[in-house]
Write a protein that holds these residues in place. Structure first.
Motif, short mmCIF file in Angstrom:
data_model
loop_
_atom_site.label_atom_id
_atom_site.label_comp_id
_atom_site.label_asym_id
_atom_site.label_seq_id
_atom_site.Cartn_x
_atom_site.Cartn_y
_atom_site.Cartn_z
N ARG A 197 4.08 10.15 -3.68
CA ARG A 197 3.89 9.24 -3.45
C ARG A 197 4.36 8.35 -2.80
O ARG A 197 6.08 8.63 -2.61
N TRP A 226 0.78 -0.46 -0.12
CA TRP A 226 0.17 -0.80 -0.21
C TRP A 226 0.65 1.67 -0.24
O TRP A 226 1.82 1.01 0.72
N ARG A 257 0.11 5.51 0.02
CA ARG A 257 -0.40 6.80 -0.09
C ARG A 257 0.32 8.42 -0.59
O ARG A 257 1.52 8.24 -0.73
N TYR A 307 -5.31 6.37 -0.88
CA TYR A 307 -3.97 5.17 -0.28
C TYR A 307 -3.92 4.66 -1.66
O TYR A 307 -5.70 4.39 -2.55
N ASP A 330 -2.44 11.05 8.23
CA ASP A 330 -2.96 9.29 7.47
C ASP A 330 -4.06 10.27 6.39
O ASP A 330 -3.85 9.37 5.58
#
Length: 120
Positions: free
Chosen positions: A45, A36, A38, A93, A89
């Motif tokens: 990224r 993953w 994000r 994603y 956060d």
């Protein structure tokens, strides 16, 4: 052709939890590493978490102890359990997978992205 389809994003208050899922489908011979990433607005990224075919994991320092990556090889699916979420956060994603197709050609594939927003 291989596709990665993500689900599970959304809006959650700080301290909350979300679980992201990413299912791979198509001409798949073997799924190697999955992960993953994000991307927040105005930022590059970045890797969040990754898991090998053998189950070894690694995490970005910013999510260690809060996020957990896992995979179900029978379902060609990778998960990201996100706990104790923080406003920082907040990002889109993306699921990522290194896949060997039936042609034996290996390539990296990306999902379309799912938005995670953590409110303060």
């Amino acid at each position: 052709q291989v596709q990665l389809v993500e689900s599970g994003g959304g809006l959650v208050p700080a301290g909350g939890s979300l679980r992201l899922s990413c299912a791979a489908s198509g001409s798949i011979f073997r799924i190697n590493a999955m992960g993953w990433y994000r991307q927040a607005p105005g930022k590059q990224r970045e890797l969040v978490a990754a898991i090998t075919s053998g189950g070894s994991t690694n995490y970005a320092d910013s999510v260690k102890g809060r996020f957990a990556i896992s995979r179900d090889n029978a379902k060609n699916t990778v998960y990201l359990q996100m706990n104790s979420l923080k406003p920082e956060d907040t990002a889109v994603y993306f699921c990522n997978a290194l896949i060997t197709a039936f042609s034996r050609y290996e390539n990296t594939y990306w999902g379309q992205g799912t938005q995670v927003t953590v409110s303060s």
